[in-house]
Design an enzyme around this catalytic site. Structure first.
Site, short mmCIF file in Angstrom:
data_model
loop_
_atom_site.label_atom_id
_atom_site.label_comp_id
_atom_site.label_asym_id
_atom_site.label_seq_id
_atom_site.Cartn_x
_atom_site.Cartn_y
_atom_site.Cartn_z
N ARG A 85 37.09 39.77 46.13
CA ARG A 85 36.99 39.98 44.68
C ARG A 85 35.97 41.08 44.37
NH1 ARG A 85 41.13 38.60 41.43
NH2 ARG A 85 39.69 39.25 39.81
N ASN A 113 46.80 48.21 38.63
CA ASN A 113 45.43 48.26 39.15
C ASN A 113 45.38 48.06 40.67
OD1 ASN A 113 46.05 45.59 39.15
ND2 ASN A 113 44.42 44.95 37.78
N HIS A 116 45.90 42.93 44.25
CA HIS A 116 45.61 41.56 43.82
C HIS A 116 44.79 40.89 44.91
CE1 HIS A 116 46.19 37.32 42.80
NE2 HIS A 116 46.44 37.15 44.08
N GLU A 127 49.13 30.63 46.98
CA GLU A 127 49.60 32.00 46.73
C GLU A 127 50.29 32.58 47.97
OE1 GLU A 127 46.64 33.69 43.21
OE2 GLU A 127 46.51 34.56 45.21
N1 UDP Z 1 46.61 42.44 33.40
C1 UDP Z 1 46.92 43.40 32.44
N2 UDP Z 1 46.19 43.42 31.29
C2 UDP Z 1 45.18 42.55 31.06
C3 UDP Z 1 44.89 41.56 32.04
C4 UDP Z 1 45.63 41.55 33.20
O1 UDP Z 1 47.83 44.20 32.62
O2 UDP Z 1 44.54 42.62 30.00
C5 UDP Z 1 47.41 42.40 34.64
C6 UDP Z 1 46.72 43.17 35.78
O3 UDP Z 1 47.73 43.75 36.60
C7 UDP Z 1 46.01 42.07 36.51
C8 UDP Z 1 47.02 40.92 36.38
O4 UDP Z 1 47.54 41.06 35.07
O5 UDP Z 1 45.74 42.43 37.86
C9 UDP Z 1 46.45 39.54 36.56
O6 UDP Z 1 45.39 39.35 35.66
P1 UDP Z 1 44.02 38.72 36.12
O7 UDP Z 1 43.21 38.45 34.91
O8 UDP Z 1 44.27 37.61 37.08
O9 UDP Z 1 43.30 39.96 36.87
P2 UDP Z 1 42.92 40.18 38.41
O10 UDP Z 1 42.63 38.84 39.00
O11 UDP Z 1 44.08 40.86 39.07
O12 UDP Z 1 41.70 41.07 38.40
MG MG Z 2 43.71 37.02 38.97
#
Ligand code: UDP
Ligand code: MG
Length: 138
Positions: A85, A113, A116, A127
């Site tokens: 993370r 982004n 994951h 997962e």
């Molecule tokens: N995402 C997005 N807009 C947002 C929040 C999330 O497009 O405002 C998408 C982004 O691809 C992200 C995924 O949804 O990686 C999962 O969201 P999460 O909050 O779990 O973020 P992550 O764990 O990937 O940092």
């Molecule tokens: Mg997430």
């Protein structure tokens, strides 16, 4: 400890697979499993079942995550969930620190982004199970 990572289609398209895997190797993480898979919408619903994601974000994400193949990786290392993370950086690449994967390579839009990584120990196994289950392939 293990964690689960996905290299997303935008990272593959931009030729960043090697850069990203290099970072895992440099950090001393062990790759236990790595596979390229085209996943279904059903898989996406299982993977992104968190109630935090609003429906508009989820809809966009579903398109991105099911149109092209993804690389699923199981990594092993001490405190791997936390380490990953920190290595990936903030969800919004424009807010991610330099030195993180998203901070160094990420651009807008926010849903593209690059990567994951499981955000808690409790969900890693599930997962990985969803991703590597052939019934959730496209
Ligand atoms: N995402 C997005 N807009 C947002 C929040 C999330 O497009 O405002 C998408 C982004 O691809 C992200 C995924 O949804 O990686 C999962 O969201 P999460 O909050 O779990 O973020 P992550 O764990 O990937 O940092
Ligand atoms: Mg997430």
């Amino acid at each position: 400890m293990e964690t689960f990572v996905i290299i997303k289609p935008d990272a593959i398209r931009r030729g960043l697979i090697g850069n990203i895997i290099k970072r895992f190797e440099q950090k001393g993480l062990t790759i236990l499993r790595i596979e390229l898979r085209l996943k279904s919408r059903a898989w996406c619903a299982l993977h992104y079942s968190s109630p935090d994601l609003n429906s508009q974000i989820y809809h966009r994400l579903k398109e991105v995550m099911t149109r092209q193949p993804l690389i699923g990786i199981v990594l092993e290392g001490e405190k791997a969930v936390t380490v990953l993370r920190r290595m990936i950086g903030a969800t919004d690449s424009t807010q991610a620190w330099p030195g993180t994967i998203r901070g160094d390579f990420g651009t807008l839009p926010v849903h593209e982004n690059l990567i994951h990584a499981s955000d808690s120990e409790d969900i890693v196994e599930q997962e990985a199970k969803y991703f590597f289950d052939p019934r959730t392939d496209c």
